[in-house]
Write a protein that holds these residues in place. Structure first.
Motif, mmCIF file in Angstrom:
data_model
loop_
_atom_site.group_PDB
_atom_site.id
_atom_site.type_symbol
_atom_site.label_atom_id
_atom_site.label_comp_id
_atom_site.label_asym_id
_atom_site.label_seq_id
_atom_site.Cartn_x
_atom_site.Cartn_y
_atom_site.Cartn_z
ATOM 1 N N ILE A 1 20.599 8.142 -7.318
ATOM 2 C CA ILE A 1 20.400 9.098 -6.226
ATOM 3 C C ILE A 1 19.036 8.862 -5.571
ATOM 4 O O ILE A 1 18.908 8.871 -4.336
ATOM 5 N N SER B 1 20.004 7.770 -1.897
ATOM 6 C CA SER B 1 20.156 8.997 -1.100
ATOM 7 C C SER B 1 19.039 9.097 -0.077
ATOM 8 O O SER B 1 18.154 9.953 -0.148
ATOM 9 N N GLN C 1 22.436 5.734 3.748
ATOM 10 C CA GLN C 1 23.481 6.737 3.632
ATOM 11 C C GLN C 1 24.872 6.117 3.640
ATOM 12 O O GLN C 1 25.816 6.670 3.078
ATOM 13 N N TYR D 1 25.389 5.586 -0.041
ATOM 14 C CA TYR D 1 25.470 6.810 -0.848
ATOM 15 C C TYR D 1 26.680 7.652 -0.498
ATOM 16 O O TYR D 1 27.218 8.360 -1.346
ATOM 17 N N PHE E 1 27.226 11.801 -8.446
ATOM 18 C CA PHE E 1 27.059 11.303 -7.079
ATOM 19 C C PHE E 1 28.349 10.853 -6.410
ATOM 20 O O PHE E 1 28.296 10.213 -5.354
#
Length: 532
Positions: free
Chosen positions: A387, A391, A396, A399, A480
């Protein structure tokens, strides 16, 4: 002049194939497995003294210290109990003439491939307050630290057993023959064979401890407070606080480094050098008068280990199967998709890095150490680290997609590919590759024309093992996974609190059948290849 220059360049590139391949494998491991730990350490340094003091104030609170020690004690108790049960079972099922030992070993070992949470669910349907044979007393025992230790030990003791069985099969049979000339059978086992495979037993203990400490779902389900659950609560629960979650991970990061140091210092290559199968038929120790006693004991433990699975089947038969497709969604497809892609990448990395480890190539021990660190570290450490890495606005696209799940699974279980293929390739002589190299065969040609045909069964076994561990994973990806892409284990875990019991049991049974189908298909392929 130009043709000679081109030939020289091609020759140089071919000579660089092996170091470049190992460099790429190492770079991949650094990206998926090492970078999360570096980012966690870097965040502490970048934050400065103030961030460090705040983190220390959080983790040194009396409540969290006690929670950490409780989780450590639970993992330690599971490890000790797994050794006490798993080592004798490994000897009995691996070296003696227990009646039907192959089938007993298969039944006893199957829970290894089942998420521990599903076993806890089965025991709940059996021993819970409204279980088939449950009452208030059995429910009180189940929903306690003792119950959590018992459930996890039943799941992890077969890991020790399988390590012992494989280790015993890998011992040079001439050593056994020499020992039997001067000592009785039990003395040969206890004073010769078990001391020879101590690295295997120690590795099994390390694996069990790492898995037990990482386990999130079983303590949460049985209402036993544990440290990983506190981290999950800070990342996705009512106590949402990412900064505090980062602080809680710091003691686990230290524990991860200690486990890696223990593995490197006392085990390392010894943990897979013992493995191997020899052409001479292994000696089977006759139990004689003990056979009527030991055979029922082994079969009792084998059947006892699959009792919660039968309880799930009975509960699911109460109207769960007709409604299962209304609740299941796309979770089985995502489980197979994530698992198969991750297992393929794991085997690709493992083939290069595992061969380097088996041949003791320079730099290979660093690849192995990175993979071991990602496995022995509690899953929450790896999750929070991923993360922290991905993140971000610039990443993005990683993620928020399936890529983050693949990165987590590859990092967590990359060691399976490296260690399995290292143990496989170490059994073959390097002279075959050396002879091919002498006749001009470059690295990838040797890899595809010699190692893969020779060890294809080991490659398939590594892929199956990695796939099954990815299918059973919950602790890593729950931190996640992107919305709408939950795997079957996450689907079952989230539905357990509010979903109909029969449907939840049917979903759990579907996961078990899916795992059994994968193992059955893979086992049939491996057996067919052996007969040929």
């Amino acid at each position: 002049m130009a043709p000679e220059l081109g030939w020289s360049v091609r020759t140089s590139l071919k000579r660089l194939e092996e170091p470049l391949a190992l460099y790429c494998a190492g770079a991949a491991l650094c990206l998926v497995a090492l970078m999360p730990f570096l980012f966690l350490a870097g965040e502490l340094v970048v934050g400065g003294p103030k961030a460090m003091s705040q983190s220390l104030a959080i983790v040194t609170s009396l409540r969290l210290q006690r929670l950490f020690l409780d989780s450590f004690g639970l993992a330690l108790a599971v490890t000790v109990l797994s050794l006490l049960v798993g080592v004798p079972m490994g000897v009995l099922l691996g070296k003696t003439d227990v009646a039907g030992r192959s089938l007993a070993l298969l039944l006893y070992a199957f829970p290894i491939f089942v998420p521990p949470f599903l076993l806890a669910l089965g025991w709940f349907y059996l021993l819970g307050h409204q279980g088939f044979v449950g009452n208030e007393r059995t429910a009180a025992v189940l929903f306690s630290p003792f119950g959590a230790v018992a459930v996890l030990s039943l799941n992890f003791a077969p890991i020790v057993t399988m390590f012992v069985v494989i280790g015993l099969q890998g011992i040079d049979q001439t050593l056994e023959e020499a020992a039997r000339l001067v000592a009785p059978p039990w003395r040969v086992v206890t004073h010769i064979l078990l001391p020879l495979i101590w690295p295997v037993v120690a590795t099994a203990a390390l694996v069990v401890f790492a898995l037990a400490f990482s386990e999130l779902a079983v303590p949460m389900f049985l209402r036993v407070p544990n440290y990983p659950a506190a981290i999950l609560a800070r990342l996705g629960g009512m106590q949402y606080d990412p900064g505090e979650a980062f602080a809680l991970v710091l003691p686990l990061l230290g524990l991860s480094l200690i486990l890696l140091l223990i593995e490197r210092r006392f085990l390392g290559e010894r943990s897979f050098e013992v493995f191997g199968l020899h052409s001479i038929e292994a000696w089977t120790m006759p139990l004689r008068s003990w056979k009527p006693v030991m055979s029922p004991v082994c079969w009792f433990l084998a059947l006892f280990s699959i009792t919660p699975l039968m309880a799930l089947a009975v509960r699911a038969s109460d109207g769960g199967f007709p409604a299962v497709f209304q609740w299941i969604g796309s979770s089985p497809g995502y489980s197979l998709l994530f698992g198969s892609i991750s297992a393929t990448v794991i085997v690709m990395i493992g083939l290069v890095a595992g061969r380097a480890v088996a041949r003791k190539t320079r730099g290979s021990r660093y690849c192995d150490a990175i993979a071991v660190l990602a496995f022995v570290a509690p899953a929450s450490v790896l999750g929070v680290g991923l993360i922290a890495v991905w993140s971000r606005p610039a990443t993005q696209f990683v993620y928020g997609s399936m890529v983050i799940v693949l990165l987590g699974l590859i990092a967590r279980y990359g060691v399976i590919g490296i260690r399995t293929l290292a143990a496989t390739i170490a059994q073959s002589s390097p002279h075959l590759e050396e002879s091919a190299a002498a006749f001009g065969a470059h690295f990838f040609r040797r890899l595809t024309r010699i190692l893969l045909p020779m060890h294809w069964r080991g490659v398939v076994a590594a892929w199956l093992l990695a796939l099954v561990f990815c299918l059973r994973d919950l602790d890593t990806v729950i931190l996640f996974y992107p919305p709408g892409m939950e795997t079957l284990t996450i689907r079952i875990f989230t539905l357990e609190a509010n979903g109909p019991e029969a449907v939840v049991a049917a979903l759990a049974l579907l996961h078990i059948l899916l795992t059994a189908g994968v193992l059955g298909a893979g086992g049939a392929l491996l057996l067919r290849g052996r007969r040929r």
